[in-house]
Write an enzyme that holds these catalytic residues in place. Sequence first.
Site, PDB file in Angstrom:
ATOM      1  N   ASN A  91       0.805  -1.217   0.000  1.00  0.00           N
ATOM      2  CA  ASN A  91       0.000   0.000   0.000  1.00  0.00           C
ATOM      3  C   ASN A  91       0.841   1.272   0.000  1.00  0.00           C
ATOM      4  O   ASN A  91       0.369   2.319  -0.437  1.00  0.00           O
ATOM      5  CB  ASN A  91      -0.928  -0.001   1.223  1.00  0.00           C
ATOM      6  CG  ASN A  91      -1.593   1.336   1.444  1.00  0.00           C
ATOM      7  OD1 ASN A  91      -2.480   1.742   0.704  1.00  0.00           O
ATOM      8  ND2 ASN A  91      -1.156   2.062   2.475  1.00  0.00           N
ATOM      9  N   TYR A 154       2.670   9.449 -11.358  1.00  0.00           N
ATOM     10  CA  TYR A 154       1.855   8.585 -10.501  1.00  0.00           C
ATOM     11  C   TYR A 154       1.039   7.598 -11.340  1.00  0.00           C
ATOM     12  O   TYR A 154       1.005   6.392 -11.052  1.00  0.00           O
ATOM     13  CB  TYR A 154       0.928   9.466  -9.660  1.00  0.00           C
ATOM     14  CG  TYR A 154      -0.017   8.707  -8.767  1.00  0.00           C
ATOM     15  CD1 TYR A 154       0.413   8.183  -7.546  1.00  0.00           C
ATOM     16  CD2 TYR A 154      -1.350   8.520  -9.132  1.00  0.00           C
ATOM     17  CE1 TYR A 154      -0.465   7.487  -6.720  1.00  0.00           C
ATOM     18  CE2 TYR A 154      -2.225   7.829  -8.307  1.00  0.00           C
ATOM     19  CZ  TYR A 154      -1.777   7.320  -7.105  1.00  0.00           C
ATOM     20  OH  TYR A 154      -2.648   6.628  -6.294  1.00  0.00           O
TER      21      TYR A 154
END
Length: 250
Positions: A91, A154
């Site tokens: 994560n 990203y």
Amino acid sequence: MRLLEGQVALVTGAGGGIGRGIALRFAEQGASVAVYCRTAVAAAREVASRIGDMGARAVVLEADLRDEEGCHRLVREAAEWGEGLTSLVNNAGVQPTRPLPGMPAEEWRAVVDTNLTSVFACTQAAAEVMRAGGSVTHIASIEASRPAPGHAHYSAAKAAVVMHARAAALEYGPHGIRVNTVSPGLIDREGLARDWPEGTERWVRKAPLARLGRPQDVADACVFLASPLASWITGHDLVVDGGMSARPTW
């Protein structure tokens, strides 16, 4: 029986937000949880304390996931603490904003190393200590297929995370290890509506389920993928976005 009874899980980036929700939900479902953090040590300890209050086991581990050896050491420590490792949730990540024109390669590499290379290294290390039945889940994003302005680094890294999971599912499947991704949409956090009122209003207005996501929504998807209920699911990207991806783009 709880879905993750007896499991040992490592959750990276578990100091807050989505990672906190995942760590707490895994503990609620019976897992012992190794909580990783790089800088948010106090927040990670608070998560571990809450897990302890549930009657579950937790430990806080620190490392720098931008370093390959740091990833391998983190996984080894989690496995030694838990006397094995059954689940890994990748994560940890960063989401800076920078227009693509003029973006320095140094900033590009920083996002790729944190969001993608750490996933590669942690997964590789986890597969070495997991037995058949192990599960790895990467947190990707709907931006893997729907880029936003200023998020080129990203979005590219998250798209690669999805493909890494598919490739890893192919190569680790013969060892009994499943690898999947969860791709969240816009997840609420404290202060988000204040910091980005036009964005949150636009999301709620357009999303079929008419609300922002919650960390628990992502956590529930991760629990499912790590559980026996998903024992024949690997190489899959589970989108958790309230239906936003179903909207037409024209």
